[in-house]
Design a protein around this motif. Structure first.
Motif, PDB file in Angstrom:
ATOM      1  N   GLY A 111      29.822  28.452  37.765  1.00  0.00           N
ATOM      2  CA  GLY A 111      28.881  27.341  37.694  1.00  0.00           C
ATOM      3  C   GLY A 111      28.040  27.194  38.941  1.00  0.00           C
ATOM      4  O   GLY A 111      26.905  26.695  38.886  1.00  0.00           O
ATOM      5  N   LEU A 112      28.575  27.647  40.075  1.00  0.00           N
ATOM      6  CA  LEU A 112      27.833  27.597  41.335  1.00  0.00           C
ATOM      7  C   LEU A 112      26.923  28.807  41.521  1.00  0.00           C
ATOM      8  O   LEU A 112      26.127  28.848  42.466  1.00  0.00           O
ATOM      9  N   GLY A 113      27.053  29.795  40.632  1.00  0.00           N
ATOM     10  CA  GLY A 113      26.204  30.968  40.716  1.00  0.00           C
ATOM     11  C   GLY A 113      26.870  32.220  41.241  1.00  0.00           C
ATOM     12  O   GLY A 113      26.224  33.256  41.385  1.00  0.00           O
ATOM     13  N   TYR A 114      28.168  32.167  41.526  1.00  0.00           N
ATOM     14  CA  TYR A 114      28.875  33.355  42.013  1.00  0.00           C
ATOM     15  C   TYR A 114      29.052  34.376  40.882  1.00  0.00           C
ATOM     16  O   TYR A 114      29.218  34.002  39.705  1.00  0.00           O
ATOM     17  N   GLU A 115      29.035  35.656  41.249  1.00  0.00           N
ATOM     18  CA  GLU A 115      29.467  36.708  40.340  1.00  0.00           C
ATOM     19  C   GLU A 115      30.986  36.742  40.390  1.00  0.00           C
ATOM     20  O   GLU A 115      31.564  36.979  41.455  1.00  0.00           O
ATOM     21  N   VAL A 116      31.626  36.520  39.248  1.00  0.00           N
ATOM     22  CA  VAL A 116      33.081  36.402  39.207  1.00  0.00           C
ATOM     23  C   VAL A 116      33.672  37.523  38.368  1.00  0.00           C
ATOM     24  O   VAL A 116      33.257  37.748  37.227  1.00  0.00           O
ATOM     25  N   ILE A 117      34.641  38.213  38.944  1.00  0.00           N
ATOM     26  CA  ILE A 117      35.405  39.236  38.226  1.00  0.00           C
ATOM     27  C   ILE A 117      36.811  38.696  38.009  1.00  0.00           C
ATOM     28  O   ILE A 117      37.491  38.306  38.967  1.00  0.00           O
ATOM     29  N   ALA A 118      37.246  38.641  36.772  1.00  0.00           N
ATOM     30  CA  ALA A 118      38.561  38.102  36.427  1.00  0.00           C
ATOM     31  C   ALA A 118      39.557  39.236  36.234  1.00  0.00           C
ATOM     32  O   ALA A 118      39.255  40.225  35.555  1.00  0.00           O
ATOM     33  N   VAL A 119      40.725  39.080  36.823  1.00  0.00           N
ATOM     34  CA  VAL A 119      41.791  40.074  36.675  1.00  0.00           C
ATOM     35  C   VAL A 119      42.940  39.436  35.910  1.00  0.00           C
ATOM     36  O   VAL A 119      43.499  38.405  36.331  1.00  0.00           O
ATOM     37  N   SER A 120      43.295  40.028  34.784  1.00  0.00           N
ATOM     38  CA  SER A 120      44.391  39.502  33.969  1.00  0.00           C
ATOM     39  C   SER A 120      45.044  40.638  33.211  1.00  0.00           C
ATOM     40  O   SER A 120      44.369  41.561  32.737  1.00  0.00           O
ATOM     41  N   GLY A 121      46.357  40.573  33.088  1.00  0.00           N
ATOM     42  CA  GLY A 121      47.083  41.567  32.311  1.00  0.00           C
ATOM     43  C   GLY A 121      47.143  41.229  30.838  1.00  0.00           C
ATOM     44  O   GLY A 121      47.712  41.988  30.042  1.00  0.00           O
ATOM     45  N   ARG A 122      46.512  40.124  30.431  1.00  0.00           N
ATOM     46  CA  ARG A 122      46.585  39.681  29.032  1.00  0.00           C
ATOM     47  C   ARG A 122      45.305  40.092  28.295  1.00  0.00           C
ATOM     48  O   ARG A 122      44.263  39.442  28.431  1.00  0.00           O
ATOM     49  N   GLU A 123      45.386  41.123  27.496  1.00  0.00           N
ATOM     50  CA  GLU A 123      44.214  41.612  26.779  1.00  0.00           C
ATOM     51  C   GLU A 123      43.677  40.570  25.799  1.00  0.00           C
ATOM     52  O   GLU A 123      42.477  40.546  25.512  1.00  0.00           O
ATOM     53  N   ASN A 124      44.556  39.712  25.283  1.00  0.00           N
ATOM     54  CA  ASN A 124      44.109  38.718  24.306  1.00  0.00           C
ATOM     55  C   ASN A 124      43.324  37.567  24.941  1.00  0.00           C
ATOM     56  O   ASN A 124      42.869  36.670  24.233  1.00  0.00           O
TER      57      ASN A 124
END
Length: 346
Positions: free
Chosen positions: A188-201
Motif C-alpha cells: 500500500g505504501l508502494g514497496y515491491e514486495v516478494i512473499a515467501v511461503s511454503g504453502r502453495e494453496n
C-alpha cells in the motif's frame, strides 16, 4: 459468585457486573489445561480501567498458551489473549471515561496479567490506548499484535534508512498474521514486495494482498555461501533458522533485515561478511515491551498511512471463546492463515 456494582460517571447510573464468560488456563500436575468458565470482576488481575471486551485475536503466543506447547504464561491460572479491544465500563483513571473505545496489545496481558479471552477485563491505565481514528474495534483486532509488529518492523527499518527506491522487500512466513499484514501494508505504501511461503494453496491469497511475486523458499535458490548476489533491499523475517542466515547474504548494501519470528528455528549460523562488506543491519523487533510513546504513535499510523488496504481478506475467520481450543491447535499445525478475530461477547 458475588455481584460487583460500580458507578458509570458519564451517565450517572449504576452498572451491575455479575459473572461472565472467560477462557482460563491452568497448570495441574505438570499438565496444561484450558477451561471455559465464569468469573466475577474481583477474580481478575487488578487494574484501574474496567473494559467490556468486544474483540480479541488469536496470536502465535496465544496458541502456545492455550495448548501448553510453549512456556508463555508465567503465573497460573491465567486468562490468555495478548490483544483486546472494547469499551470502558468504569475507570478510576481520569484519562478514561465510560463509553471510551480502547485497545491494549502486549504489555504483559495474556502472559503475566489476565488478557483478552474474557468478556470483561481490568487493565492498568498506563497500558490502555484510545482507539485510533480510522480504525473500528473490529479492525483494530484484525491488526492486533500482528499488525502492530508489522508496523514496528517497518518503523525500525525506516529509522535505519529504508526507502521505496532502495529496492524490493522480501517477507518470509508470508501467510501468517505478521506476514500477511506486512505485505498489504508495504504494498500500500508502494514497496515491491516478494512473499515467501511454503504453502502453495496461499499463492492467490498473498498475490491479492499486493505481493508482486510469491515463492517457496527453495525457489530463491539460496546457498550456504558467505555472500551471494545482492537482490533485496530489505527483509521482514518471521522464520529464523537457515532461511534467515541465507537471506542475510543476499541483501543489498545498507539494507535492513527485521527479525521478528522463529517459526522454523530460534538459532541461525552466519558470518560477519554481509555486515562488514555490505553494511547491512539486522534489526531485532520486540513488540510486547515497546515503549508507550512509540506504541501510541504506531497505532495512530495504523489508522492512517500504515492501514492495510486488505483487512477484509486478512481476517480469515471470526470465532468465539468456545472455539479457542481447536482453533489454537489448528494455528500451530499450520492449518490456518491470516488473522483470526475472537468475538468475546458470543
Amino acid at each position: 459468585m458475588p455481584t460487583l456494582r460500580v458507578k458509570n460517571p458519564s451517565v450517572k447510573t449504576e452498572v451491575v457486573f455479575s459473572d461472565f464468560k472467560v477462557r482460563r488456563v491452568y497448570k495441574e500436575a505438570n499438565a496444561i489445561t484450558s477451561r471455559l468458565e465464569r468469573l466475577s470482576l474481583n477474580e481478575l488481575s487488578p487494574g484501574e480501567v474496567v473494559i467490556k471486551t468486544r474483540y480479541s485475536s488469536v496470536n502465535y503466543k496465544d496458541a502456545l498458551a492455550i495448548t501448553g506447547r510453549g512456556k508463555i504464561i508465567r503465573n497460573y491460572p491465567l486468562i490468555p489473549g495478548i490483544d483486546l479491544a472494547g469499551v470502558v465500563e468504569s475507570s478510576s483513571d481520569d484519562r478514561f471515561l465510560s463509553g471510551d473505545e480502547v485497545l491494549i496489545n502486549g504489555c504483559g496481558i495474556g502472559e503475566l496479567h489476565d488478557g483478552g479471552f474474557s468478556q470483561y477485563a481490568k487493565i492498568p491505565g498506563d497500558w490502555v490506548i484510545p482507539l485510533p481514528k480510522g480504525l473500528s474495534l473490529h479492525e483494530s483486532m484484525v491488526l492486533g499484535t500482528a499488525g502492530f509488529t508489522a508496523a514496528l518492523c517497518l518503523h525500525r527499518m525506516e529509522q535505519n534508512g529504508q526507502l521505496l527506491e532502495n529496492g524490493p522487500v522480501i517477507i518470509t512466513g508470508a501467510s501468517g498474521g505478521v506476514g500477511s499484514i506486512a505485505i498489504s501494508m508495504l504494498a500500500g505504501l508502494g514497496y515491491e514486495v516478494i512473499a515467501v511461503s511454503g504453502r502453495e494453496n496461499q499463492i492467490d491469497y498473498l498475490s491479492s494482498l499486493g505481493a508482486i511475486q510469491v515463492v517457496k523458499p527453495e525457489m530463491l535458490e539460496l546457498t550456504a555461501q558467505s555472500l551471494q548476489k545482492a537482490r533485496f533491499a530489505g527483509v521482514i523475517d518471521n522464520v529464523g533458522g537457515e532461511l534467515l542466515a541465507r537471506l542475510l547474504t543476499c541483501v543489498l548494501p545498507r539494507g535492513n533485515v527485521a527479525s521478528v519470528g522463529m517459526a522454523a528455528d530460534s538459532k541461525f549460523s552466519a558470518t560477519v561478511y554481509p555486515f562488514i562488506l555490505r553494511g547491512i543491519s539486522l534489526l531485532g523487533v520486540s513488540s510486547s515491551n515497546c515503549p508507550m510513546p512509540v506504541r501510541r504513535m504506531l497505532w495512530d499510523r495504523l489508522g492512517n498511512d500504515l492501514k492495510p488496504k486488505h483487512l477484509d481478506k486478512i481476517a480469515s475467520d471470526m470465532v468465539s471463546l468456545d472455539d479457542l481450543d481447536s482453533v489454537c491447535s489448528e494455528l500451530l499445525d499450520r492449518k490456518r492463515y491470516g488473522r483470526i478475530v475472537v468475538d468475546c461477547q458470543r
